[in-house]
Design an enzyme around this catalytic site. Structure first.
Site: not given
Ligand code: 5GP
Length: 183
Positions: A50, A104-105, A108, A136, A170
């Site tokens: 990502g 990081e992209d 969440d 977020k 992507r």
């Molecule tokens: P976390 O571990 O913070 O829940 O999520 C991190 C990863 O989940 C991000 O690096 C990304 O790859 C994916 N992710 C989280 N939210 C989104 C979203 O809204 N869209 C997409 N495509 N991937 C997300």
């Protein structure tokens, strides 16, 4: 910008590239201010897949010697975070004793960031800063400090600028959001 369809889902235009680019300028200026006098060579850690587009845009703007290292983690299945973070590739260099800027992209739930913090401790990195293109804030409740944040967004599922839906989407330069009304 028009709506796009990826597999079974419809996405509408959300954040144009110009806004992303301005946010990256701002984040890069902050990182440059913090690292410009470094006497070490910091690691820029691209979290695959990502962060590929964000990392390439960001590193063009960084004005100090750095080493690009990549690592692949997974936690998402479709549009839902599974909560289980797995390291599936890398890191492509030894991080012991290094200062690491994680790229990081999107943050969440923060499960990925927490897993990364634990991993950095385990391998003996000298320090870790987190840089994320998107956050977020309504969902992120973990205690890991996010040092550089591009843009904050509400809790919606987005694609583009490196982010995928089941592997595709992507390569879009702009960001799109899931269009629930089209379900
Ligand atoms: P976390 O571990 O913070 O829940 O999520 C991190 C990863 O989940 C991000 O690096 C990304 O790859 C994916 N992710 C989280 N939210 C989104 C979203 O809204 N869209 C997409 N495509 N991937 C997300």
């Amino acid at each position: 910008m028009e709506k796009i369809k990826l597999f079974d889902k419809c996405f509408r235009p959300y954040i144009p590239y110009e806004r992303l680019s301005e946010a990256i300028d701002r984040v890069a200026a902050q990182i440059n201010a913090d690292f410009k006098d470094a006497d070490d060579v910091p690691v820029l850690l691209c979290i695959l897949n990502g962060s590929v587009m964000f990392t390439s845009e960001l590193m063009k703007r960084l004005e100090f010697p750095l080493e690009l290292v990549s690592m692949k983690l997974t936690s998402y299945s479709g549009t839902v975070s599974t909560g289980d973070v797995h390291r599936v590739l890398g890191p492509t260099a030894d991080l012991r004793g290094r200062r690491v800027i994680v790229v990081e992209d999107i943050v969440d739930t923060g499960n990925t960031i927490v897993a990364l913090r634990d991993y950095m401790k385990e391998v003996g990195a000298r320090g870790m800063k987190i840089c994320t293109m998107l956050l977020k804030p309504d969902i992120y409740k973990k205690d890991v400090q996010l040092d550089y944040v591009g843009l904050e967004i509400p809790p919606a599922f987005i694609v583009g600028f490196g982010l995928d839906y089941n592997g595709i989407g992507r390569n879009s330069k702009d960001i799109y959001v899931l269009d629930e009304s089209a379900e």
